[in-house]
Design a protein around this motif. Structure first.
Motif, mmCIF file in Angstrom:
data_model
loop_
_atom_site.group_PDB
_atom_site.id
_atom_site.type_symbol
_atom_site.label_atom_id
_atom_site.label_comp_id
_atom_site.label_asym_id
_atom_site.label_seq_id
_atom_site.Cartn_x
_atom_site.Cartn_y
_atom_site.Cartn_z
ATOM 1 N N GLU A 1 43.048 32.490 37.262
ATOM 2 C CA GLU A 1 42.278 33.735 37.281
ATOM 3 C C GLU A 1 41.856 33.788 38.832
ATOM 4 O O GLU A 1 41.150 33.078 39.467
ATOM 5 C CB GLU A 1 41.077 33.946 36.394
ATOM 6 N N ALA A 2 42.386 34.755 39.530
ATOM 7 C CA ALA A 2 41.691 35.041 41.003
ATOM 8 C C ALA A 2 40.384 35.399 41.075
ATOM 9 O O ALA A 2 39.660 35.830 40.133
ATOM 10 C CB ALA A 2 42.631 36.379 41.551
ATOM 11 N N ALA A 3 39.671 35.245 42.079
ATOM 12 C CA ALA A 3 38.415 35.212 42.405
ATOM 13 C C ALA A 3 38.032 36.572 42.141
ATOM 14 O O ALA A 3 36.964 36.871 41.868
ATOM 15 C CB ALA A 3 37.940 34.676 43.704
ATOM 16 N N VAL A 4 38.673 37.688 42.489
ATOM 17 C CA VAL A 4 38.411 39.080 42.787
ATOM 18 C C VAL A 4 38.033 39.413 41.143
ATOM 19 O O VAL A 4 37.327 40.183 40.865
ATOM 20 C CB VAL A 4 39.391 39.778 43.074
ATOM 21 N N GLU A 5 38.813 38.771 40.316
ATOM 22 C CA GLU A 5 38.600 39.040 38.669
ATOM 23 C C GLU A 5 37.230 38.664 38.154
ATOM 24 O O GLU A 5 36.787 39.462 37.359
ATOM 25 C CB GLU A 5 39.496 38.362 37.847
ATOM 26 N N LYS A 6 36.688 37.806 38.846
ATOM 27 C CA LYS A 6 35.101 37.535 38.477
ATOM 28 C C LYS A 6 34.168 38.567 38.771
ATOM 29 O O LYS A 6 33.378 39.002 38.223
ATOM 30 C CB LYS A 6 34.771 36.075 38.945
#
Length: 390
Positions: free
Chosen positions: A209-214
């Protein structure tokens, strides 16, 4: 989003004229015309001296014959130009008495330099922090390879960013060789070159999961969420340099870009090249990869030249430097210290990482010693915020 910044008219408060269309400006003019952020400029102004200190520190620690490790002033003087020590090695070393001890060797009849006890302790703390986070390091490398179209990158490119990724200096032995079920080395296309590859079974097993998803999850869960929940699935966090004036047209195009769908950094490009969003979608993917790459670094910053070595591996056909300049709400590029360094804007607040890690904390202590200079009191510097430094 190049269409956004190439054709939008950005009005700068410091002058009455407006930037012309991007295509009519030279690369140097485009860099010079960017809106400056004083906090990042101040931080990089200090970092440029830290980088020189680290270069000398590495030379000292790399000397296996001396105990404690040391290096002659004569040797450093021969490297003054390469290390950008404008006033010579001896003058530079005297600026940082909390980091370097200059002593005279009566046997060799010449002065030499070694690290102070405080600097040696900081170096030891950084090494221990890296050693304690090797599982995180493995994860970073796997993520880096997973963003590559071929799931491989040139080993020499990894050597360019080993410090940024928090790798131990002997990572080829301590990380790659000790994890044969995860990594493998193959011959490159050129003589004496190697590629670091992700083992096929590992590639199939891991889903990232990409950091931006968090950020999207956190933002979407807020009661006062500023972004439409139906649009946030493709959005990135934006904040702009102080004083940067944005036109209504500019804001509208940013909003349009935020809605644009794209292929994520860990999604396979095969069969997706003819995306409905076309060139803009491909550019947004490039932005997403750059965002994720910076998120993987210890200090959420990297030299533009270093990340450029991964451009072909990631399938980025755009100029990396222009990509950062075209998205000032996400990235900030400084030209201090005769290098172009890009920061992930959202990761910083008042010149410090919002979410620090043990390796960053150790490195920050060395920066504190650099900021201290010739001053005597250590405690004052360690509690001083970067935004208040001169």
């Amino acid at each position: 989003m190049r269409f956004l910044f190439m054709r939008s008219l950005l009005i700068h408060p410091c002058r009455s004229s407006i930037i012309t269309v991007r295509s009519t400006t030279t690369s140097a003019q485009y860099v010079a015309s960017r809106s400056r952020d004083p906090v990042f400029e101040k931080l990089m102004d200090k970092y440029k001296n830290l980088l020189k200190v680290i270069a000398i520190q590495d030379l000292i620690l790399a000397n296996p014959t001396a105990d404690p490790p040391s290096v002659s002033i004569e040797f450093l003087s021969r490297l003054s130009q390469k290390l950008h020590l404008n006033r010579g090695a001896a003058s530079f070393l005297r600026k940082y008495p909390h980091i370097f001890n200059v002593l005279y060797d009566p046997v060799k009849s010449q002065p030499f330099c070694r690290l102070t006890d405080v600097a040696m302790e900081i170096s030891r703390q950084e090494a221990l922090a890296i050693s304690a986070t090797l599982s995180v390091v493995v994860d970073r490398l796997v993520r880096l390879l997973s963003m590559s179209i071929s799931k491989s990158v040139p080993l020499r490119a990894v050597y360019k960013v080993w410090r940024e990724l928090g790798l131990p200096d002997d990572f080829e032995d301590t990380v790659i060789s000790k994890n044969p079920h995860v990594f493998t080395l193959s011959d490159g296309h050129e003589p004496n070159t190697h590629n670091l590859e992700l083992v096929q079974e590992e590639e199939k097993r891991r889903k990232f999961e990409a950091a931006v998803e968090k950020w999207r999850v956190v933002e979407c869960s807020k009661e006062n969420c500023s972004v439409d929940r139906t649009e946030i699935q493709f959005s990135f966090k934006h904040s702009y340099p102080p004083g940067m004036r944005l036109s209504k047209n500019f804001k509208a195009k940013v909003k349009e870009w935020q809605k644009l769908s794209y292929i994520g950094p860990y999604e396979d490009m095969v069969g997706n090249r003819k995306n409905k969003s076309g060139a803009m979608g491909i550019e947004k993917r490039a932005v997403a990869i750059a965002h994720e790459f910076l998120s993987l670094t210890v200090e959420k910053m990297v030299e533009v030249e270093k990340i450029s070595h991964f451009r072909k591996c990631f399938g980025i056909d755009l100029n990396i430097r222009d990509l950062f300049l075209d998205h000032p709400g996400m990235f900030y590029m400084s030209t201090k210290g005769k290098r172009h360094t890009v920061f992930l804007r959202e990761a910083y607040e008042r010149g410090r990482l919002i979410d620090p890690n043990p390796v960053y904390d150790a490195r920050r202590k060395l920066l504190d010693l650099v900021l201290l200079g010739r001053h005597a009191a250590l405690s004052d510097s360690r509690n001083t915020d970067m935004s208040e430094q001169e």
